[in-house]
Motif scaffolding. Structure first.
Motif, PDB file in Angstrom:
ATOM      1  N   VAL A  52       5.971   7.540 -16.550  1.00  0.00           N
ATOM      2  CA  VAL A  52       4.350   8.563 -16.633  1.00  0.00           C
ATOM      3  C   VAL A  52       2.839   7.769 -16.729  1.00  0.00           C
ATOM      4  O   VAL A  52       1.881   7.547 -16.102  1.00  0.00           O
ATOM      5  CB  VAL A  52       3.661   9.064 -17.733  1.00  0.00           C
ATOM      6  CG1 VAL A  52       2.511  10.503 -17.418  1.00  0.00           C
ATOM      7  CG2 VAL A  52       5.016  10.488 -17.176  1.00  0.00           C
ATOM      8  N   SER A  53       3.278   6.437 -17.668  1.00  0.00           N
ATOM      9  CA  SER A  53       2.327   4.877 -17.925  1.00  0.00           C
ATOM     10  C   SER A  53       1.534   4.603 -16.923  1.00  0.00           C
ATOM     11  O   SER A  53       1.069   4.184 -16.214  1.00  0.00           O
ATOM     12  CB  SER A  53       2.768   4.237 -19.209  1.00  0.00           C
ATOM     13  OG  SER A  53       1.820   3.204 -19.318  1.00  0.00           O
TER      14      SER A  53
ATOM     15  N   ILE B 105       3.487  14.565  -5.247  1.00  0.00           N
ATOM     16  CA  ILE B 105       4.505  13.603  -6.809  1.00  0.00           C
ATOM     17  C   ILE B 105       4.017  12.923  -7.046  1.00  0.00           C
ATOM     18  O   ILE B 105       4.433  11.575  -6.910  1.00  0.00           O
ATOM     19  CB  ILE B 105       5.503  14.473  -6.914  1.00  0.00           C
ATOM     20  CG1 ILE B 105       6.054  15.952  -5.417  1.00  0.00           C
ATOM     21  CG2 ILE B 105       6.394  14.119  -8.180  1.00  0.00           C
ATOM     22  CD1 ILE B 105       7.423  16.339  -5.702  1.00  0.00           C
ATOM     23  N   SER B 106       3.442  12.547  -8.946  1.00  0.00           N
ATOM     24  CA  SER B 106       3.701  11.213  -9.220  1.00  0.00           C
ATOM     25  C   SER B 106       3.325  11.473 -11.319  1.00  0.00           C
ATOM     26  O   SER B 106       2.695  12.517 -11.486  1.00  0.00           O
ATOM     27  CB  SER B 106       2.701   9.735  -9.105  1.00  0.00           C
ATOM     28  OG  SER B 106       2.216   8.891  -9.615  1.00  0.00           O
ATOM     29  N   GLY B 107       4.148  11.194 -11.456  1.00  0.00           N
ATOM     30  CA  GLY B 107       3.909  11.004 -13.257  1.00  0.00           C
ATOM     31  C   GLY B 107       4.784  12.423 -13.425  1.00  0.00           C
ATOM     32  O   GLY B 107       4.736  12.753 -14.255  1.00  0.00           O
ATOM     33  N   ALA B 108       5.733  12.225 -12.969  1.00  0.00           N
ATOM     34  CA  ALA B 108       6.521  14.179 -12.585  1.00  0.00           C
ATOM     35  C   ALA B 108       8.176  13.815 -13.579  1.00  0.00           C
ATOM     36  O   ALA B 108       8.412  12.783 -13.005  1.00  0.00           O
ATOM     37  CB  ALA B 108       6.853  14.692 -11.039  1.00  0.00           C
TER      38      ALA B 108
ATOM     39  N   LYS C  39      -2.822   4.638  -9.919  1.00  0.00           N
ATOM     40  CA  LYS C  39      -3.119   4.734  -9.774  1.00  0.00           C
ATOM     41  C   LYS C  39      -4.149   4.762  -8.365  1.00  0.00           C
ATOM     42  O   LYS C  39      -4.692   3.469  -8.418  1.00  0.00           O
ATOM     43  CB  LYS C  39      -4.689   5.404 -10.369  1.00  0.00           C
ATOM     44  CG  LYS C  39      -5.226   5.922 -10.325  1.00  0.00           C
ATOM     45  CD  LYS C  39      -6.667   7.166 -10.943  1.00  0.00           C
ATOM     46  CE  LYS C  39      -7.578   8.035 -10.007  1.00  0.00           C
ATOM     47  NZ  LYS C  39      -8.551   8.117 -11.231  1.00  0.00           N
ATOM     48  N   ASP C  40      -4.267   5.581  -7.259  1.00  0.00           N
ATOM     49  CA  ASP C  40      -4.517   4.846  -5.953  1.00  0.00           C
ATOM     50  C   ASP C  40      -4.159   3.782  -5.158  1.00  0.00           C
ATOM     51  O   ASP C  40      -5.177   3.229  -4.375  1.00  0.00           O
ATOM     52  CB  ASP C  40      -6.267   4.276  -6.191  1.00  0.00           C
ATOM     53  CG  ASP C  40      -7.019   5.586  -6.284  1.00  0.00           C
ATOM     54  OD1 ASP C  40      -6.735   7.310  -6.268  1.00  0.00           O
ATOM     55  OD2 ASP C  40      -8.006   5.199  -7.109  1.00  0.00           O
TER      56      ASP C  40
ATOM     57  N   GLY D  51       0.882  -1.377  -0.177  1.00  0.00           N
ATOM     58  CA  GLY D  51      -0.121   0.133  -0.052  1.00  0.00           C
ATOM     59  C   GLY D  51       0.577   0.992  -0.219  1.00  0.00           C
ATOM     60  O   GLY D  51      -0.085   2.454   0.347  1.00  0.00           O
ATOM     61  N   TRP D  52       1.663   0.960  -0.061  1.00  0.00           N
ATOM     62  CA  TRP D  52       2.985   2.550  -0.456  1.00  0.00           C
ATOM     63  C   TRP D  52       3.939   1.738  -1.713  1.00  0.00           C
ATOM     64  O   TRP D  52       4.647   0.576  -1.090  1.00  0.00           O
ATOM     65  CB  TRP D  52       3.775   2.514   1.148  1.00  0.00           C
ATOM     66  CG  TRP D  52       4.407   3.909   1.264  1.00  0.00           C
ATOM     67  CD1 TRP D  52       3.692   5.149   1.061  1.00  0.00           C
ATOM     68  CD2 TRP D  52       5.976   4.512   0.878  1.00  0.00           C
ATOM     69  NE1 TRP D  52       4.456   6.753   1.544  1.00  0.00           N
ATOM     70  CE2 TRP D  52       6.100   5.825   0.946  1.00  0.00           C
ATOM     71  CE3 TRP D  52       6.187   3.341   0.356  1.00  0.00           C
ATOM     72  CZ2 TRP D  52       6.813   6.004   0.891  1.00  0.00           C
ATOM     73  CZ3 TRP D  52       8.196   4.071   0.319  1.00  0.00           C
ATOM     74  CH2 TRP D  52       8.178   5.584   0.619  1.00  0.00           C
ATOM     75  N   GLY D  53       4.670   2.432  -2.500  1.00  0.00           N
ATOM     76  CA  GLY D  53       6.329   2.031  -3.060  1.00  0.00           C
ATOM     77  C   GLY D  53       6.297   4.467  -3.227  1.00  0.00           C
ATOM     78  O   GLY D  53       5.186   5.067  -4.205  1.00  0.00           O
TER      79      GLY D  53
END
Length: 265
Positions: free
Chosen positions: A167-168, A250-253, A174-175, A133-135
């Motif tokens: 990014v993909s 921050i994700s997909g950055a 997601k979530d 549930g985290w990474g």
């Protein structure tokens, strides 16, 4: 400041030298247990011992990520000590061949080494992150993937692919509590670059003083707003930040650490 990496376990691919070594050392200094990866056991073991001598925690995983078998070996060794919370995909190769020199086989070889190796580790490590549930998944990219030059087109293309797949992946997870980001270095000084500069200096009339050579090389080849090469620890700092609790949003950055070399809005 506590960035809450104590108790986390991080696999840094290609960490027996260079940027990977700097990243592994910094993560270890922040309390993470680091799995040092390389193909050469002696070189990899040196980094492990270096971290242990400073009071950090480190283990070793040996294998060639350009093959499925090697990736299996690395994943098994990394996971044998517990879950992996952080994956830093850093391992890869460079090539300076031009359009006229790089064959189709060269393109396929470097794509396998620089892109498919990242995919292999994602496929072996990320599924267990979902159970946690985290990474954090950090990919080392590069400015030439954003603004390619005419030289080394096959290498430039692999950097662009790393940015794209990151990014993909971010969209795919997601979530889940996992983030996927790119750190995009500019020109970073290291012993290999210093040797190249020394050998190239006569051709470009850069003189003989090492500092003068570096300054002129930056001005003529990689002009940027800081007027210098970057340092490995500056890349490691960016990776460490993205691994921290302060980067939860921050994700997909793509985090560019290039002194302003790449000019884009």
């Amino acid at each position: 400041m506590d960035i809450q990496l104590k108790g986390k376990r991080a696999l840094v691919t290609g960490s027996s030298s260079g940027l990977g070594e700097a990243i592994a050392n910094m993560l270890a200094s922040e309390g993470a247990t680091v799995i040092i990866h390389g193909r050469d056991e002696k070189r990899t073991g040196r980094v492990v011992q270096q971290i242990l001598a400073k009071g950090g925690s480190a283990t070793m995983a040996i294998g060639d990520l350009a093959t499925d078998e090697g990736a299996d070996q690395v994943a098994a060794a990394a996971l044998s000590g517990g879950q992996i919370d952080i994956l830093v995909n850093n391992a890869g190769a460079t090539s300076h061949k031009s359009w006229g020199e790089a064959s189709a086989e060269d393109w396929m070889d470097i794509y396998n080494t620089n892109v498919v190796s990242y995919v292999r580790m994602i496929q072996r490590i990320v599924p267990q992150m979902k159970q946690l549930g985290w990474g954090r998944v950090i990919h080392i990219g590069g400015g030439l993937g954003i603004q390619p030059i005419k030289e080394q087109p096959h290498y430039n293309a692999t950097l662009a692919a790393r940015h794209n797949l990151s990014v993909s992946l971010a969209r795919s997870i997601k979530d889940t509590g996992i983030t996927s980001n790119v750190v995009s270095p500019g020109a970073i000084i290291n012993p290999m670059v210093e040797e190249w500069l020394k050998n190239a200096a006569p051709k470009f009339n850069w003189g003989t003083d090492p500092e003068e050579i570096k300054y002129k090389a930056v001005q003529e080849l990689i002009p940027n707003d800081t007027g210098r090469f970057g340092e490995p620890d500056e890349i490691a700092g960016a990776v460490t930040y993205l691994c921290s609790r302060f980067a939860d949003y921050i994700s997909g950055a793509v985090l560019r650490v290039d002194g302003g070399t790449i000019r884009c809005l």
